[in-house]
Design a protein around this motif. Structure first.
Motif, PDB file in Angstrom:
ATOM      1  N   ARG A   1       0.847  -1.187   0.000  1.00 59.15           N
ATOM      2  CA  ARG A   1       0.000   0.000   0.000  1.00 59.15           C
ATOM      3  C   ARG A   1       0.886   1.243   0.000  1.00 59.15           C
ATOM      4  N   HIS A   2       0.600   2.170  -0.889  1.00 61.23           N
ATOM      5  CA  HIS A   2       1.364   3.411  -0.920  1.00 61.23           C
ATOM      6  C   HIS A   2       0.955   4.275   0.267  1.00 61.23           C
ATOM      7  N   PRO A   3       1.916   4.951   0.868  1.00 62.12           N
ATOM      8  CA  PRO A   3       1.583   5.779   2.023  1.00 62.12           C
ATOM      9  C   PRO A   3       0.792   7.020   1.614  1.00 62.12           C
ATOM     10  N   GLY A   4      -0.049   7.459   2.519  1.00 62.99           N
ATOM     11  CA  GLY A   4      -0.720   8.735   2.335  1.00 62.99           C
ATOM     12  C   GLY A   4      -2.100   8.661   1.753  1.00 62.99           C
ATOM     13  N   SER A   5      -2.731   9.821   1.753  1.00 64.94           N
ATOM     14  CA  SER A   5      -4.052   9.992   1.159  1.00 64.94           C
ATOM     15  C   SER A   5      -4.180  11.435   0.693  1.00 64.94           C
TER      16      SER A   5
END
Length: 144
Positions: A39-43
């Motif tokens: 999962r890529h970090p952040g939103s």
């Protein structure tokens, strides 16, 4: 913990300067953290439209972390996305900017704009819209 530094950031997150993509590093010694490499970090922030990443309990704008990761130091006051795409965090798309340059790169009206148009304002006295721009701190009237 104080302000994030490049060494700490690089120990937690990989950053690809060519694509602008962040990825969590494998957990390894960081047992107990909730990082998943798949999962890529952040939103994306609903308020600003920028990608934000939470590191050590603090939120950071991803483009500022990209600069820190790549150059090893915090960016100057403003970073400008050259192509105006807030989610394009490639290092080639980021540049240091002063207040003037940062404001010149605005492409759309603010959300709270009465007209919804960049440079268009409502004149309550005349009951009409007018257009103006600011050039070197001088307001230039364009028309009604």
């Amino acid at each position: 913990m104080g302000r994030m530094n490049a060494e700490r950031l690089r120990s937690l997150i990989d950053y690809d300067a060519q694509t602008g993509v962040f990825a969590w590093k494998p957990r390894g010694h960081r047992a107990g953290t909730h990082c998943n490499r798949a999962r890529h970090p952040g939103s994306v922030s609903k308020q600003t439209g920028y990608l934000t990443i939470r590191v050590d309990g603090k939120l950071y704008q991803a483009h500022r972390l990209a600069w820190l990761h790549h150059f090893g130091e915090w960016p100057p006051l403003h970073l400008d996305h050259i192509n105006c795409v807030k989610l394009d965090n490639r290092i080639a798309n980021l540049r240091s900017a002063d207040d003037k340059l940062n404001r010149e790169n605005v492409r759309s009206a603010r959300r709270d704009s009465g007209s919804g148009l960049l440079g268009a304002f409502f004149d309550k006295r005349r009951g009409r819209f007018f257009s103006a721009i600011r050039v070197n701190r001088t307001l230039r009237h364009i028309g009604m």
